[in-house]
Design an enzyme around this catalytic site. Structure first.
Site, PDB file in Angstrom:
ATOM      1  N   LYS A  69       0.806  -1.232   0.000  1.00  0.00           N
ATOM      2  CA  LYS A  69       0.000   0.000   0.000  1.00  0.00           C
ATOM      3  C   LYS A  69       0.832   1.272   0.000  1.00  0.00           C
ATOM      4  O   LYS A  69       0.479   2.275   0.601  1.00  0.00           O
ATOM      5  CB  LYS A  69      -0.967   0.004   1.205  1.00  0.00           C
ATOM      6  N   HIS A 131       7.486  -7.701  -2.902  1.00  0.00           N
ATOM      7  CA  HIS A 131       7.386  -7.065  -1.581  1.00  0.00           C
ATOM      8  C   HIS A 131       8.506  -7.570  -0.669  1.00  0.00           C
ATOM      9  O   HIS A 131       8.507  -7.276   0.529  1.00  0.00           O
ATOM     10  CB  HIS A 131       6.053  -7.431  -0.914  1.00  0.00           C
TER      11      HIS A 131
END
Ligand code: A3P
Length: 321
Positions: A69, A131
């Site tokens: 995010k 990630h």
């Protein structure tokens, strides 16, 4: 080879089941586990192990790395548009009919999700995403000199954004929303997907200082504040700088417009489409796209606490978030 891959996948599953565990906090995992100092959903951790074992980097690869995010959707679109700008006219661009996560998939989440893909068949320059923290990247990504574009975001906005995102996922799967306070507590303790959030950012921050030709560190807030400057920086970094002719023709603005929150979030594919295998619709990737929304959801005590952690963990290294 298929048998060998199946054996590897079983081995990753066994390894993951023996790691230190925490409670699941999203919708898609049975538990989260601690591996090499970072927390992963069990399903993602298996992917991480597979990436570490099997991914063979090329010097021409562009790797997009992010904390969840923190602007992956945006930076994926931008890098894809920059690198492929001579291939596609803007009016008929793949980004108009495909979600950025379909064009630039996360390795551990999508490509290596319970399988070992053959990425050798992809032509250069491959654009892939992850990630995984810098410290856990497959060694070949460092040795080959692949270029890594990292984007981070202030932890208040990233936390709130992820809270909304996870609840959206849970709604789709008919699960109750997560408790905001409990999630906050976990986040502060560092127990969040691919976190601790701060250690993740710091791992790339340090790498960007040590290897500036190979690791570019960008903040979501800076990209918002001066998109033209940063788009040019990214283009230069990935080896596709804009010529003065392109600049005169307005190419920089065209790409920024194509990849803007307004354009992408209003496309049919992103309003009603879904990436293969994803349990949620593409619209989950687009919420507000603003800087500072975190403070609308956090109490002043929570803000103070996050700011204090950021200061304690990061400021000594010169990283201001
Ligand atoms: P908000 O929830 O604060 O709106 P990621 O792409 O890493 O999953 O991060 C998602 C966040 O980036 C969401 O933040 C989302 O709205 C925002 N976002 C998605 N596309 C964007 C774009 N093209 N430009 C700016 N922000 C974008």
């Amino acid at each position: 080879e298929e048998e060998e891959n199946a054996r590897s996948l079983q081995r990753y599953k066994n390894l993951v089941s023996n790691l230190p565990k925490g409670e699941a906090s999203a919708a898609f995992e049975d538990f989260i586990c601690l591996y090499q100092g970072f927390w992963f959903a069990d399903v993602h951790c298996q992917g991480v192990l597979a990436v570490q074992d099997h991914f063979k980097a090329r010097s021409t690869d562009v790797i997009i790395a992010t904390n969840p995010k923190s602007g992956a959707t945006w930076i994926k679109a931008l890098v894809f548009a920059i690198v492929n700008r001579s291939k596609y006219p803007i009016y008929n661009h793949p980004l108009l009919s495909q979600n950025p996560h379909g064009l630039v998939p996360f390795m551990e989440i999508s490509l290596y999700n319970n399988r070992i893909p053959d990425l050798e068949i992809l032509p250069s320059a491959r654009i892939l995403a992850t990630h995984i923290s810098y410290t856990s990247l497959p060694q070949s990504m460092i040795d080959s000199g692949s270029r890594i574009v990292y984007i981070t975001r202030n932890p208040k906005d990233a936390f709130v954004s992820y809270w909304h995102f996870k609840n959206k996922m849970r709604t789709v799967l008919s699960k109750p929303p997560l408790n905001f306070m409990e999630e906050f507590e976990q986040f502060c303790m560092g127990v969040s997907h691919f976190g601790p959030f701060w250690d993740h950012a710091l791992s790339y921050w340090k790498a960007s200082l040590e290897r500036p030709q190979h690791v570019l560190f960008i903040k979501y807030e800076d990209l918002h504040a001066d998109p033209v400057l940063h788009l040019k920086r990214i283009a230069q970094f990935v080896g596709c700088p804009f010529s003065s002719e392109e600049e005169k023709e307005g190419m920089v603005d065209e790409i920024l417009k194509l990849c803007s929150f307004e354009t992408l979030s209003n496309l049919k594919v992103n309003k009603t489409g879904k990436i293969t295998g994803a349990p949620f619709p593409n619209e989950a990737f687009f919420r507000k796209g603003q800087v500072g929304d975190g403070t609308n959801h956090l109490t002043s005590e929570m803000i103070e606490r996050l700011d204090q952690i950021t200061e304690e963990k990061c400021h000594g290294y010169g990283l201001i978030m």
